[in-house]
Design a protein around this motif. Structure first.
Motif, PDB file in Angstrom:
ATOM      1  N   ALA A 555       8.155   1.998 -11.879  1.00 29.89           N
ATOM      2  CA  ALA A 555       7.867   0.620 -11.540  1.00 29.89           C
ATOM      3  C   ALA A 555       8.288   0.514  -9.909  1.00 29.89           C
ATOM      4  N   SER A 556       9.246   0.792  -9.488  1.00 31.67           N
ATOM      5  CA  SER A 556       9.692   0.616  -7.836  1.00 31.67           C
ATOM      6  C   SER A 556       8.519   1.218  -7.017  1.00 31.67           C
ATOM      7  N   ASN A 557       8.348   2.653  -7.477  1.00 29.74           N
ATOM      8  CA  ASN A 557       7.264   3.412  -6.787  1.00 29.74           C
ATOM      9  C   ASN A 557       5.850   2.784  -6.595  1.00 29.74           C
ATOM     10  N   ILE A 558       5.584   2.521  -7.887  1.00 31.23           N
ATOM     11  CA  ILE A 558       4.292   1.601  -8.138  1.00 31.23           C
ATOM     12  C   ILE A 558       3.951   0.431  -7.248  1.00 31.23           C
ATOM     13  N   ALA A 559       5.369  -0.315  -7.454  1.00 30.32           N
ATOM     14  CA  ALA A 559       5.074  -1.696  -6.606  1.00 30.32           C
ATOM     15  C   ALA A 559       5.034  -1.449  -5.189  1.00 30.32           C
ATOM     16  N   LEU A 560       5.955  -0.321  -4.964  1.00 33.69           N
ATOM     17  CA  LEU A 560       6.212   0.039  -3.385  1.00 33.69           C
ATOM     18  C   LEU A 560       4.727   0.366  -2.675  1.00 33.69           C
ATOM     19  N   GLY A 561       3.892   1.169  -3.667  1.00 30.50           N
ATOM     20  CA  GLY A 561       2.736   1.786  -3.204  1.00 30.50           C
ATOM     21  C   GLY A 561       1.709   0.747  -2.991  1.00 30.50           C
ATOM     22  N   PHE A 562       1.510  -0.358  -3.957  1.00 32.35           N
ATOM     23  CA  PHE A 562       0.805  -1.421  -3.784  1.00 32.35           C
ATOM     24  C   PHE A 562       1.097  -2.364  -2.890  1.00 32.35           C
ATOM     25  N   MET A 563       2.276  -2.605  -2.516  1.00 32.72           N
ATOM     26  CA  MET A 563       2.754  -3.652  -1.478  1.00 32.72           C
ATOM     27  C   MET A 563       2.680  -2.764  -0.054  1.00 32.72           C
ATOM     28  N   LEU A 564       2.642  -1.555   0.044  1.00 34.94           N
ATOM     29  CA  LEU A 564       2.251  -1.046   1.480  1.00 34.94           C
ATOM     30  C   LEU A 564       0.636  -0.960   1.418  1.00 34.94           C
ATOM     31  N   GLY A 565       0.054  -0.799   0.342  1.00 35.95           N
ATOM     32  CA  GLY A 565      -1.350  -0.938   0.587  1.00 35.95           C
ATOM     33  C   GLY A 565      -2.209  -2.056   0.580  1.00 35.95           C
ATOM     34  N   LEU A 566      -1.735  -3.453  -0.036  1.00 34.68           N
ATOM     35  CA  LEU A 566      -2.360  -4.555  -0.347  1.00 34.68           C
ATOM     36  C   LEU A 566      -1.961  -5.616   0.529  1.00 34.68           C
ATOM     37  N   ILE A 567      -0.614  -5.575   1.042  1.00 30.45           N
ATOM     38  CA  ILE A 567      -0.041  -6.679   1.664  1.00 30.45           C
ATOM     39  C   ILE A 567      -0.753  -7.018   3.206  1.00 30.45           C
ATOM     40  N   PRO A 568      -0.953  -5.814   3.898  1.00 29.67           N
ATOM     41  CA  PRO A 568      -1.948  -5.963   5.253  1.00 29.67           C
ATOM     42  C   PRO A 568      -3.145  -6.503   4.993  1.00 29.67           C
ATOM     43  N   PRO A 569      -3.959  -5.902   4.165  1.00 29.53           N
ATOM     44  CA  PRO A 569      -5.485  -6.743   4.001  1.00 29.53           C
ATOM     45  C   PRO A 569      -5.401  -8.199   3.380  1.00 29.53           C
TER      46      PRO A 569
END
Length: 666
Positions: A555-569
């Motif tokens: 959960a934490s790894n998937i959440a981190l991955g999506f936050m790193l990728g989606l927060i900027p756009p």
């Protein structure tokens, strides 16, 4: 004084509902005055009493106005239900508080709670109410009520019977409020989700079953024998003992929550039940007090403060998520111990795991630039990058490698748990030793990541150059990387923000693990007939154990991955342009840029500004994430009174005597 005279002139007992209530609101506003002086407010109350008693015919008008008020507005729900959710659910209370916060109230109401919040809108009201003495309250009571206003609350009993006691209006209201509160406590105690979590011994004692009959015994004893009789005190002791048994029964559910996960909704119900039991005790004290006026004003003052909290959404979330935070911190503390190296073998092992994580991050860097090369829209580019990041982080977890920036949020709760007892010098010294172990572990993880990701990315880029005739990225992209990572820009700000994102990912991981445990999903995976039929009993058992062990990391790894990728756009869509600076990924990107630009890059100041930024990015990633996790863990573990100066002095002394211990094992 002129304003008081105008107020006395404006009193109209037969006025419409809103005007009658507006007169009381205006009177209380005059009592408060302009200065924050509770004693001055008490003086204005006394001035009002003198003016009212000295004006011919005003007392009769005020008593008729008061009689109309208590007839049209039932005070029982105020004493019984104010401060409690109308429905025992967290979301319904959240919506109710949001309504009170955003929507204006109206004095044209017969709802005692809504009128009370208009009458006493500030915490200052509680301060001057508490200062009202018994003589002033007695004068106020005599002014509001006719000389005799008892009512028979004995139901169908003969009013002329010598054993029948007459109750005043306010006593009847308090008894009715006690009945309401008691019924709510019984309803919560009988709810299935609470009964399922009580201990077997508690269920056998059936504490909630006799609560109503014990209250009826108190009422009957008071009506039959009066407030000072031995029968009343005996019934009262039995009722209070029953209340304590109910409170203990509700507390037994917390043991189940600690072992099997936290439910915010259930915690909310348990808190409501506990607060209602406290309200019952307050009502009893007010009902049987020797000085009922003082007890009543103290209760009103507490309700005023409760009205302020009633508008606070933050207080609702904080109070009902504290147990969830504690469980997240506890689970992270258990995991965090494995990230702290205490000897040379563990240190070398950490370096090896970090090196593996760095190698995989090099592949992640390649895939990230490939996604950028597709030239998709901002959202879809970010979404694909999120999948790349999440898959990479999960693979690092499954291969038992280490990503340095994942450690602080896990190790902070483990460190906070050690702060509970630092009363001796030896305990402080042991804690400082743990600090050196922690810093050393973080340094090993960062070095392992960075010192491997850089050469591996360079090798990949050179290999692509020889095989395809061009490097991993073109010169334009490389120049863009140097511009983004430069220490002269906003890199450090984004590095700190990335630390917050890392902390948020750990919270999501702890929350998902708690959810997994709360709903017994591991047991369901192991024993559910359809799952065992599809997987087989042995495989279902292995998958159950595997998911229970790894669900938090997934959960934490998937959440981190999506936050790193989606927060900027997604933030860019709103014109905010939030960016991420992760030390390992940034190191890989810088290595790719250097490989693309060739040896000439070593002569460019921009490159060295980026190199200088890398250790600071790592420090901010680690420091910010650790700080927030540590603060949360301190609150969750109820750690207070820590002598920070003593700890800082001990750490500084260790740094001066053994600086090497912070970077490498002895």
């Amino acid at each position: 004084m002129q304003r008081l005279t105008d107020l006395l002139d404006q009193l109209e007992p037969q006025a419409e509902l809103a005007r009658r209530h507006l007169w009381l609101i205006a009177l209380l506003d005059w009592i408060r005055g302009d200065a924050d002086n509770p004693q001055a407010a008490v003086s204005r109350v006394q001035l009002f009493l003198e003016a009212a008693q000295g004006r011919p015919g005003f007392a009769d008008k005020l008593q008729r106005w008061w009689s109309t008020l208590v007839t049209t507005v039932d005070a029982t729900p105020l004493f019984a239900d104010f401060g409690f959710a109308p429905r025992a659910a967290f979301l319904s209370e959240f919506g109710e508080r949001l309504r009170y916060k955003l929507l204006p109230g109206t004095p044209e109401t017969t709802h005692a709670t809504e009128l009370f919040m208009l009458l006493f809108p500030t915490p200052f009201d509680a301060r001057w109410l508490k200062l009202l003495d018994e003589p002033t309250l007695a004068r106020l009571g005599a002014l509001l009520s006719p000389p005799t206003s008892p009512v028979d609350a004995a139901g169908d009993k003969d009013q002329d019977s010598p054993g029948n006691t007459m109750l005043h209006d306010w006593q009847a209201v308090l008894l009715e409020a006690l009945t309401y509160c008691t019924s709510q406590v019984r309803a919560t105690g009988f709810s299935p989700e609470l009964r399922l979590r009580m201990s077997p011994q508690t269920l056998q004692s059936r504490p909630f079953h006799g609560l109503a009959s014990d209250l009826d015994a108190v009422r009957d004893a008071m009506l039959a024998h009066g407030p000072d009789s031995g029968a009343l005190h005996l019934a009262l002791d039995r009722f209070k003992a029953r209340l304590e048994a109910c409170r203990s029964a509700a507390s037994s559910a917390y043991t189940h929550l600690d072992e099997h996960g936290i439910s915010v909704g259930l915690v909310f119900r348990l808190r409501q039940l506990r607060e209602r039991i406290l309200r019952i005790r307050e009502l009893l004290d007010c009902l049987l007090a020797e000085k009922p006026g003082t007890s009543a004003t103290q209760l009103l003052a507490r309700l005023v403060l409760l009205a302020q909290e009633r508008r606070s959404i933050r207080a609702l979330i904080a109070s009902n998520s504290s147990l969830l935070a504690a469980k997240v911190a506890e689970r992270d503390a258990e995991t965090g111990e494995s990230y702290i190296t205490r000897d040379r073998d563990a240190y070398v092992n950490m370096l090896g795991k970090a090196a593996g994580g760095g190698a995989l991050t090099a592949a992640t860097t390649l895939l990230k630039f490939m996604v950028v090369g597709l030239a998709l829209s901002a959202f879809w580019s970010g979404f694909l990058a999120s999948i790349v990041f999440a898959a990479s982080f999960v693979l690092i977890q499954l291969l038992h490698f280490t990503l340095a920036t994942k450690q602080p949020a896990m190790t902070a709760p483990a460190m906070a748990a050690k702060l509970k007892d630092l009363r001796t010098g030896e305990a402080v010294n042991d804690f400082v030793t743990e600090v050196t172990h922690l810093v050393r572990s973080q340094v090993a993880a960062v070095l392992g990541n960075v010192l491997v990701v850089v050469p591996v990315v360079v090798v990949i880029s050179v290999s692509i150059q020889f095989s395809l005739g061009h490097p991993m990225i073109d010169a334009k992209t490389a120049e863009h990387v140097l511009h983004d990572l430069s220490l002269l820009g906003s890199t450090l700000l984004w590095a700190a923000f990335t630390g917050v994102v890392l902390f948020a990912a750990s919270i999501i991981g702890g929350w998902v693990e708690n959810w997994f445990v709360l709903y017994h999903l591991a047991s369901a995976m192991r024993y559910n007939p359809r799952i065992t039929a599809a997987l087989g009993i042995a495989r279902a058992r292995r998958w159950s154990h595997f998911m229970r062990k790894n669900i938090s990391g997934f959960a934490s790894n998937i959440a981190l991955g999506f936050m790193l990728g989606l927060i900027p756009p997604m933030s860019g869509f709103f014109g905010i342009e939030l960016q991420m600076r992760h030390v390992t990924l940034s190191s890989g990107q810088l290595a790719a840029a250097a490989a693309a630009l060739g040896w000439e890059v070593l002569r460019q100041p921009a490159f060295w500004w980026c190199v200088a930024a890398i250790p600071l990015i790592g420090a901010l990633n680690l420091g910010v994430s650790f700080y927030f996790a540590f603060r949360l863990a301190l609150q969750a573990h109820n750690v207070s009174g820590v002598d920070r100066a003593r700890i800082r002095a001990a750490i500084w002394a260790r740094w001066r005597s053994k600086p090497r211990s912070f970077f490498a094992p002895e």
